[in-house]
Design a protein around this motif. Structure first.
Motif, mmCIF file in Angstrom:
data_model
loop_
_atom_site.group_PDB
_atom_site.id
_atom_site.type_symbol
_atom_site.label_atom_id
_atom_site.label_comp_id
_atom_site.label_asym_id
_atom_site.label_seq_id
_atom_site.Cartn_x
_atom_site.Cartn_y
_atom_site.Cartn_z
ATOM 1 N N GLU A 52 0.846 -1.190 0.000
ATOM 2 C CA GLU A 52 0.000 0.000 0.000
ATOM 3 C C GLU A 52 0.882 1.241 0.000
ATOM 4 O OE1 GLU A 52 -3.688 -0.241 2.511
ATOM 5 O OE2 GLU A 52 -2.420 -1.716 3.508
ATOM 6 N N TYR A 56 -5.573 6.480 -1.640
ATOM 7 C CA TYR A 56 -6.833 5.783 -1.817
ATOM 8 C C TYR A 56 -7.707 6.579 -2.779
ATOM 9 C CZ TYR A 56 -5.101 3.317 2.217
ATOM 10 O OH TYR A 56 -4.322 2.589 3.066
ATOM 11 N N ILE A 68 -13.668 4.632 3.437
ATOM 12 C CA ILE A 68 -12.697 4.555 2.351
ATOM 13 C C ILE A 68 -11.703 3.433 2.629
ATOM 14 C CG2 ILE A 68 -10.868 5.805 1.135
ATOM 15 C CD1 ILE A 68 -12.398 8.381 1.934
ATOM 16 N N THR A 69 -11.200 3.384 3.838
ATOM 17 C CA THR A 69 -10.257 2.345 4.239
ATOM 18 C C THR A 69 -10.216 2.285 5.754
ATOM 19 O OG1 THR A 69 -8.038 1.461 3.908
ATOM 20 C CG2 THR A 69 -8.201 3.827 4.320
ATOM 21 N N THR A 70 -9.533 1.310 6.268
ATOM 22 C CA THR A 70 -9.303 1.198 7.703
ATOM 23 C C THR A 70 -7.806 1.301 7.932
ATOM 24 O OG1 THR A 70 -11.217 -0.244 7.969
ATOM 25 C CG2 THR A 70 -9.586 -0.278 9.720
#
Length: 86
Positions: A52, A56, A68-70
């Protein structure tokens, strides 16, 4: 000399004995406990895999409150675990 580190040991127990060396000899004992308080001595660590790159993308338009993400993070300070993400 003892260096107290809460992450290694939370509390220490001692037996304290006080002696009066005169004749007759008198003494007294008691149990003594030292509890080590935690201090903020660790920087927080953000856990992002090497794959990553922390960029994002979201679809437009995105609904308010969309996830969106954690992002996972932790801190080595046991009693001060509250982290703030800005």
């Amino acid at each position: 000399q003892i260096v107290f580190d809460r992450e290694e040991k939370e509390q220490y127990h001692f037996l304290v004995r006080v002696v009066d060396p005169n004749k007759p000899i008198f003494f007294s004992t008691c149990n003594f406990t030292v509890r080590v308080l935690d201090v903020n001595d660790h920087a927080p660590v953000i856990h992002i895999s090497p794959e990553e790159n922390a960029t994002y993308f979201i679809q437009h338009p995105a609904s308010a409150g969309s996830i969106i993400t954690t992002i996972l993070a932790d801190d080595g300070d046991e009693t001060l675990p509250r982290l703030t993400f800005l």
